[in-house]
Scaffold this active site. Structure first.
Site, PDB file in Angstrom:
ATOM      1  N   HIS A  41       1.046  -1.273   0.103  1.00  0.00           N
ATOM      2  CA  HIS A  41      -0.139  -0.155  -0.019  1.00  0.00           C
ATOM      3  C   HIS A  41       0.763   1.339  -0.094  1.00  0.00           C
ATOM      4  O   HIS A  41       1.542   1.485   0.915  1.00  0.00           O
ATOM      5  CB  HIS A  41      -0.901   0.114   1.375  1.00  0.00           C
ATOM      6  CG  HIS A  41      -1.886   1.111   1.310  1.00  0.00           C
ATOM      7  ND1 HIS A  41      -1.839   1.863   2.374  1.00  0.00           N
ATOM      8  CD2 HIS A  41      -2.811   1.560   0.453  1.00  0.00           C
ATOM      9  CE1 HIS A  41      -3.136   2.782   2.372  1.00  0.00           C
ATOM     10  NE2 HIS A  41      -3.711   2.580   1.115  1.00  0.00           N
ATOM     11  N   HIS A  83      -1.026  10.796  -1.814  1.00  0.00           N
ATOM     12  CA  HIS A  83      -2.389  10.407  -1.384  1.00  0.00           C
ATOM     13  C   HIS A  83      -3.439  11.506  -1.087  1.00  0.00           C
ATOM     14  O   HIS A  83      -4.425  11.602  -1.397  1.00  0.00           O
ATOM     15  CB  HIS A  83      -2.361   9.501  -0.208  1.00  0.00           C
ATOM     16  CG  HIS A  83      -3.573   9.131   0.616  1.00  0.00           C
ATOM     17  ND1 HIS A  83      -4.095   9.866   1.359  1.00  0.00           N
ATOM     18  CD2 HIS A  83      -4.309   7.925   0.110  1.00  0.00           C
ATOM     19  CE1 HIS A  83      -5.395   8.967   1.780  1.00  0.00           C
ATOM     20  NE2 HIS A  83      -5.508   8.075   0.883  1.00  0.00           N
TER      21      HIS A  83
END
Length: 306
Positions: A41, A83
């Site tokens: 991730h 992100h």
């Protein structure tokens, strides 16, 4: 074509016809024999600053083949890997540009973002790490012989980002048959965005981030190959229901779940028959579920190819 039994009867969504499987037999998938595929991730973000080249390299050092990342767009149209829609949490933007609050990615040029330190917040050994462009990121993934789960982040903030992302991928050689068939998935929380990717480049495998109701799955199966929910929303019956539908490439829908960082949770979701686990600590999850981390180029896509 592999077929899975429909576990429930469901009504078509928005006029899409009910999808009926051809058989009650389900062919073995990769996750069943070797454990779910492990996806790092934002790179191995438990061990290096997220979405940096260092995190990609750390995943490679751990032997993890699949990495996930997030894409945003700068004021001057450059795609960067980050992100948040703000630079504040993972860079020193407040120090470098103190008068530019709230420090949104879309308000800064690529050159300005290239000045920022994206590593010191994580640890002094990563001081000077930069926010990579999408080009830099995919080049590193390619150099490491890894595979890419690419998330279009906040697409509503960046009209046209789907086409722009596909253009970058094409320019970097990631839309040829070898990459599309086995090394690339594009996902988003936005169903409209994923539908757009599918319409623009039907060969690209796509994933929807979320937990649609079972009654809505026929529509998602028209343009998404994966349904990727948070682990807290999962149940064995839901995973089975998703597996019952055939996606746009003639394969059963897959389920990747996020973000799992401990062995107990990894074993629990693996028991639900998920196809992949997205994690900040891929070594921990790999050890818990038995996936070998290297993947297999001959197996096609994330779990099945075409």
């Amino acid at each position: 074509m592999y077929a899975r039994a429909v576990a429930v009867t469901t009504t078509a969504f928005l006029g899409v016809a009910l999808l009926t499987p051809l058989s009650h037999a389900r062919a073995p998938q990769i996750g069943e024999d070797d454990g779910p595929v492990v996806v790092a991730h934002r790179g191995a973000s438990g061990y290096a600053p997220e979405n940096t080249l260092a995190a990609v390299d750390r995943a490679a050092e751990l032997g993890i083949r699949w990495v996930e990342n997030d894409v945003q767009r700068t004021r001057d149209g450059e795609l960067v890997v980050l992100h948040d829609d703000s630079l504040r949490r993972t860079t020193d933007v407040e120090e470098v540009f103190p008068d530019r609050s709230p420090w949104k990615v879309k308000d800064f040029t690529a050159a300005e973002i290239a000045r920022l330190d994206a590593g010191s917040w994580f640890g002094p050994e990563y001081a000077g790490a930069r926010v990579p462009t999408l080009e830099q990121y995919v080049e590193r993934v390619e150099d490491n012989h890894q595979k890419l789960l690419l998330e279009l982040k906040n697409p509503e903030l960046y009209p046209g980002i789907e086409e722009e992302t596909l253009k970058v991928l094409a320019n970097e050689g990631w839309l040829d048959r070898r990459h599309v068939a086995g090394r690339l998935v594009v996902q988003s929380f936005s169903a409209d965005s994923i539908r757009t990717v599918h319409e623009l480049k039907p060969a690209v495998k796509t994933g929807f981030l979320g937990t649609p109701s079972v009654s809505d799955l026929p529509e998602y199966a028209e343009f998404a190959d994966q349904i990727n929910p948070s682990h807290g929303s999962l149940s064995m019956s839901y995973v089975s229901s998703v597996h019952a539908f055939t996606g746009p490439h003639g394969r059963p829908l897959e389920v990747l779940t996020w973000t799992v960082d401990d062995a107990a949770t990894a074993r629990r979701v693996a028991g639900y028959d998920v196809d992949g686990i997205i994690t900040n600590k891929p070594d921990v999850v790999r050890e818990a579920v038995g996936e070998d981390g290297d993947g297999d180029e001959d197996r096609g896509g994330l779990l099945t190819g075409w």
